[in-house]
Design an enzyme around this catalytic site. Structure first.
Site, PDB file in Angstrom:
ATOM      1  N   SER A   1      94.539 -15.911 -25.712  1.00 25.37           N
ATOM      2  CA  SER A   1      94.415 -15.801 -27.159  1.00 25.37           C
ATOM      3  C   SER A   1      95.081 -16.997 -27.820  1.00 25.37           C
ATOM      4  O   SER A   1      96.020 -17.585 -27.272  1.00 25.37           O
ATOM      5  CB  SER A   1      95.066 -14.506 -27.657  1.00 25.37           C
ATOM      6  OG  SER A   1      95.149 -14.494 -29.063  1.00 25.37           O
TER       7      SER A   1
ATOM      8  N   TYR B   1     102.837  -9.530 -27.876  1.00 27.23           N
ATOM      9  CA  TYR B   1     101.504  -9.949 -27.429  1.00 27.23           C
ATOM     10  C   TYR B   1     101.447 -11.468 -27.296  1.00 27.23           C
ATOM     11  O   TYR B   1     100.960 -12.002 -26.290  1.00 27.23           O
ATOM     12  CB  TYR B   1     100.473  -9.451 -28.423  1.00 27.23           C
ATOM     13  CG  TYR B   1      99.050  -9.868 -28.142  1.00 27.23           C
ATOM     14  CD1 TYR B   1      98.301  -9.210 -27.177  1.00 27.23           C
ATOM     15  CD2 TYR B   1      98.456 -10.905 -28.855  1.00 27.23           C
ATOM     16  CE1 TYR B   1      96.984  -9.584 -26.922  1.00 27.23           C
ATOM     17  CE2 TYR B   1      97.148 -11.277 -28.613  1.00 27.23           C
ATOM     18  CZ  TYR B   1      96.412 -10.621 -27.648  1.00 27.23           C
ATOM     19  OH  TYR B   1      95.117 -10.995 -27.405  1.00 27.23           O
TER      20      TYR B   1
ATOM     21  N   ALA C   1     103.953 -13.538 -26.913  1.00 32.73           N
ATOM     22  CA  ALA C   1     104.835 -13.983 -25.835  1.00 32.73           C
ATOM     23  C   ALA C   1     104.160 -13.816 -24.479  1.00 32.73           C
ATOM     24  O   ALA C   1     104.231 -14.701 -23.613  1.00 32.73           O
ATOM     25  CB  ALA C   1     106.138 -13.188 -25.876  1.00 32.73           C
ATOM     26  N   ALA C   2     103.481 -12.688 -24.287  1.00 37.49           N
ATOM     27  CA  ALA C   2     102.797 -12.445 -23.012  1.00 37.49           C
ATOM     28  C   ALA C   2     101.649 -13.425 -22.804  1.00 37.49           C
ATOM     29  O   ALA C   2     101.454 -13.945 -21.695  1.00 37.49           O
ATOM     30  CB  ALA C   2     102.276 -11.009 -22.970  1.00 37.49           C
ATOM     31  N   LYS C   3     100.901 -13.712 -23.851  1.00 34.00           N
ATOM     32  CA  LYS C   3      99.787 -14.648 -23.733  1.00 34.00           C
ATOM     33  C   LYS C   3     100.288 -16.074 -23.486  1.00 34.00           C
ATOM     34  O   LYS C   3      99.652 -16.846 -22.762  1.00 34.00           O
ATOM     35  CB  LYS C   3      98.922 -14.607 -24.997  1.00 34.00           C
ATOM     36  CG  LYS C   3      98.166 -13.301 -25.184  1.00 34.00           C
ATOM     37  CD  LYS C   3      97.191 -13.048 -24.052  1.00 34.00           C
ATOM     38  CE  LYS C   3      96.353 -11.806 -24.305  1.00 34.00           C
ATOM     39  NZ  LYS C   3      95.391 -11.534 -23.207  1.00 34.00           N
TER      40      LYS C   3
END
Length: 357
Positions: A184, A197, A199-201
């Site tokens: 993303s 979200y 941070a994870a991406k």
């Protein structure tokens, strides 16, 4: 050394921009020629084997249909077996050569090993691994009163991609296959209500950028990044991309603009078959990356203006002033923590893979 770095800090950025400005037309021409060549000699997916995780909804579902049009052998993976049955039937009608459905949780390494091994046992190979499982959120970090869902949210968005890749990589080496990653634009573009979200991406993109150098040309990697993806744009409704049944809806105070998941999925599969390293939807988001590097303050000011809260946080441009729904469609009670959306995964039985002709 300090003086040297100070000089470079002043010289390198503007010099690089000038060089880029002069080189841009040539780079665009080279990229266009490369795109045409790769389109002509695009990979033929007929009878090849594609594993798609997060295939029970949203982007993963649409990617399955795109591979079905190319007559691939498709392995659909998600936690909801019932939903996978519906999608497998749709994909079969579209043109998929053969379909296998396997109920599995991508956050669990043993489940990932199981569905990859079942794929190899039945088909004997893996050509494309599509990591489409993803889980978003729309809560302010400081509003959260229960952090028990944090590991699961991070697990789906990061480990839910790493584990399938880790297990499938030896077989992808053998077939000179490709890994497709659903990332993303949030991995570098800061937006409120998406801290975990994003941070994870960001971790996900950096992982695959590093892996790209490690596998060299033996395994291709296509990183797809998107802006807003909605399948219920009309009526002010917006559905976040989901992972199996772990998705939720909210009604926006404003209409959200953005391309549909179908268009994004079509670009992903076309780009993967061309061998593209990146797929961007829409591509104009890249201009913000230039500001992020060379003029971060301007970008921050712009985002603050565009995303201003106008009083209550819950009526911001990316917020909600309406009751939220959990992934089962039940209204979330007033005062319940937004983190309850991802509090605990749904358990499932160990299903045997279902073959669909």
């Amino acid at each position: 050394m300090a003086i040297f770095n100070t000089i470079l800090n002043w010289v390198v950025p503007p010099a690089s921009l000038v060089m880029l400005a002069f080189a841009w037309p040539t780079l665009c021409f080279i990229n266009a020629c490369e795109w045409v060549y790769n389109s002509i000699y695009s990979e033929n997916m007929e009878d090849k084997v594609v594993i798609i995780t997060g295939a029970s909804s949203g982007i993963g579902e649409q990617i399955a249909y795109e591979y079905a049009k190319r007559r691939a052998n498709i392995v659909l993976v998600a936690r909801s077996e019932n939903r996978l049955r519906v999608i497998s039937e749709n994909a079969r009608r579209i043109g998929a050569n053969h379909i296998t459905i396997i109920a599995a949780d991508v956050v669990k390494e043993e489940d990932c090993r199981r569905f990859v091994n079942e794929t190899i046992k039945f088909y004997g190979r893996v050509d494309h691994l599509v990591n489409a499982a993803s889980l978003g959120h729309t809560f302010y970090f400081e509003e959260v009163t229960d952090t028990s869902g944090f590991p699961h949210l991070m697990g789906i968005n990061f480990w839910g991609n790493v584990y399938p890749t880790y297990v499938a990589l030896p077989y992808l080496h053998h077939s000179n296959g490709r890994i497709i990653v659903n990332a993303s634009v949030d991995n570098w573009l800061p937006l409120p209500r998406m801290s975990l979200y994003a941070a994870a991406k960001a971790a996900l993109v950096n992982f695959y950028e590093t892996l790209r150098f490690e596998v060299k040309d033996d395994v291709g990697i296509t990183i797809a990044t998107h802006g807003w993806i909605g399948s219920e744009i009309t009526g002010g409704k917006f559905m976040l991309e989901g992972a199996a049944e772990m998705q939720w809806k909210e009604e926006r105070e404003v209409h959200v603009t953005g391309g549909p998941a179908e268009d994004y999925a079509r670009l992903i599969v076309s780009g993967a078959c061309r061998g593209d390293s990146y797929v961007k939807f829409p591509s104009w988001y890249d201009i913000f990356l230039l500001y992020r590097v060379f003029a971060p303050n301007i970008l921050n000011w712009t985002l603050r203006i565009l995303l201003s809260t106008h009083g209550s946080r819950r009526t911001s441009l990316v917020g909600t002033g309406r009751p939220l729904l959990d992934y089962s469609g039940r209204p979330l009670l007033e005062g319940t923590s937004p983190s309850k959306f991802v509090a605990s995964p749904t358990h499932f039985a160990q299903f045997s893979p279902q073959q669909v002709k």
